[in-house]
Design a protein around this motif. Structure first.
Motif, mmCIF file in Angstrom:
data_model
loop_
_atom_site.group_PDB
_atom_site.id
_atom_site.type_symbol
_atom_site.label_atom_id
_atom_site.label_comp_id
_atom_site.label_asym_id
_atom_site.label_seq_id
_atom_site.Cartn_x
_atom_site.Cartn_y
_atom_site.Cartn_z
ATOM 1 N N PHE A 253 0.767 -1.436 -0.064
ATOM 2 C CA PHE A 253 -0.028 0.069 0.142
ATOM 3 C C PHE A 253 1.022 0.848 -0.015
ATOM 4 O O PHE A 253 0.621 1.890 -0.802
ATOM 5 C CB PHE A 253 -0.872 0.077 1.262
ATOM 6 C CG PHE A 253 -2.318 1.090 1.174
ATOM 7 C CD1 PHE A 253 -2.766 0.569 0.808
ATOM 8 C CD2 PHE A 253 -1.276 2.421 1.808
ATOM 9 C CE1 PHE A 253 -4.368 2.082 0.661
ATOM 10 C CE2 PHE A 253 -2.363 3.432 1.928
ATOM 11 C CZ PHE A 253 -3.401 3.608 1.473
ATOM 12 N N SER B 31 -7.402 2.870 -0.883
ATOM 13 C CA SER B 31 -7.280 1.286 -0.393
ATOM 14 C C SER B 31 -8.872 1.341 -1.221
ATOM 15 O O SER B 31 -9.328 -0.446 -1.159
ATOM 16 C CB SER B 31 -8.587 1.833 1.277
ATOM 17 O OG SER B 31 -6.992 2.390 1.599
ATOM 18 N N THR C 130 -4.881 8.170 0.005
ATOM 19 C CA THR C 130 -4.901 6.931 1.292
ATOM 20 C C THR C 130 -6.813 6.368 0.536
ATOM 21 O O THR C 130 -6.501 4.905 1.072
ATOM 22 C CB THR C 130 -4.470 6.914 2.351
ATOM 23 O OG1 THR C 130 -5.134 7.911 3.045
ATOM 24 C CG2 THR C 130 -3.081 7.201 2.161
ATOM 25 N N ASN C 131 -7.610 7.165 1.197
ATOM 26 C CA ASN C 131 -9.042 6.697 0.883
ATOM 27 C C ASN C 131 -9.342 6.180 -0.584
ATOM 28 O O ASN C 131 -9.757 5.177 -0.765
ATOM 29 C CB ASN C 131 -9.749 7.978 0.950
ATOM 30 C CG ASN C 131 -10.057 8.857 0.343
ATOM 31 O OD1 ASN C 131 -8.634 9.644 0.037
ATOM 32 N ND2 ASN C 131 -11.217 10.368 -0.139
ATOM 33 N N ARG D 258 -9.166 -2.321 -2.814
ATOM 34 C CA ARG D 258 -10.162 -3.101 -2.544
ATOM 35 C C ARG D 258 -11.669 -3.707 -3.658
ATOM 36 O O ARG D 258 -11.714 -4.776 -3.167
ATOM 37 C CB ARG D 258 -11.447 -2.284 -0.848
ATOM 38 C CG ARG D 258 -12.307 -3.469 -1.036
ATOM 39 C CD ARG D 258 -13.094 -2.726 0.465
ATOM 40 N NE ARG D 258 -12.432 -1.598 1.183
ATOM 41 C CZ ARG D 258 -12.350 -0.549 0.850
ATOM 42 N NH1 ARG D 258 -13.236 0.332 0.753
ATOM 43 N NH2 ARG D 258 -11.892 -0.182 2.370
ATOM 44 N N GLN E 283 0.593 3.868 -3.202
ATOM 45 C CA GLN E 283 0.330 5.211 -2.241
ATOM 46 C C GLN E 283 2.061 6.657 -3.113
ATOM 47 O O GLN E 283 1.574 7.717 -3.330
ATOM 48 C CB GLN E 283 0.842 5.059 -0.815
ATOM 49 C CG GLN E 283 -0.507 6.725 -0.635
ATOM 50 C CD GLN E 283 0.129 7.999 -0.790
ATOM 51 O OE1 GLN E 283 1.377 8.376 0.722
ATOM 52 N NE2 GLN E 283 -0.438 9.090 -0.217
#
Length: 170
Positions: A39, A54, A50-51, A58, A43
């Motif tokens: 991650f 994520s 980050t949101n 996912r 990033q």
């Protein structure tokens, strides 16, 4: 028409876009093909929030394009790795890279080159080929509806003259 979802559209291109068509998805996949797994790596390199990262990781995991496993060297981190489904996207990324290098070039030269490890030579590139392995142009290919085609696909695959005749009758 605004894009909410292509999930109900009976089209392989729409279904591909549903899973990897968001612009960050392809850049995440590019980085995964270049060996990034963490991650923090994604990033830092992409500069993505980050949101959003994520959410995209996912979705790629939920869609079976990446797997998410606990990192062997740090139980608090996860590794994201390409699945067979993810690996099969490689020709798409190579084709997009070739297109970008040709049509949106950098004046200093190629930004990405694909080199065959065994020979050290540039790869031939992506092309559509016939059964006898000769390259084909779009005007040498007929596109026909398959057994899973719906009415919209049949309409799309009609010859242009037929579509024009139908539209003038309406």
């Amino acid at each position: 028409m605004t894009k909410g979802s292509f999930a109900e559209m009976n089209c392989p291109i729409a279904q591909t876009l549903e899973q990897v068509g968001q612009w960050w998805m392809l850049l995440i996949l590019r980085n995964a093909f270049c060996g990034m797994t963490r991650f923090e790596e994604f990033q830092r390199h992409l500069g993505i929030g980050t949101n959003i990262l994520s959410q995209r990781l996912r979705q790629l995991t939920d869609d079976g394009i990446l797997t998410r496993t606990v990192a062997p060297d740090d139980g608090r981190s996860f590794d994201y790795r390409l699945t067979e489904k993810g690996l099969s996207l490689y020709p798409l990324l190579v084709a997009m890279t070739e297109w970008g290098e040709r049509w949106v070039p950098n004046s200093s030269g190629a930004r990405i080159q694909f080199i065959e490890r065994r020979t050290g030579r540039a790869i031939a590139g992506v092309s559509v080929r016939s059964a006898d392995d000769s390259p084909l142009r779009p005007d040498e290919i007929d596109v026909r509806p398959g057994p899973g085609a719906d009415d919209k696909t049949h309409e799309l695959m009609q010859p242009a003259e037929t579509r024009a005749a139908i539209s003038t009758k309406m």
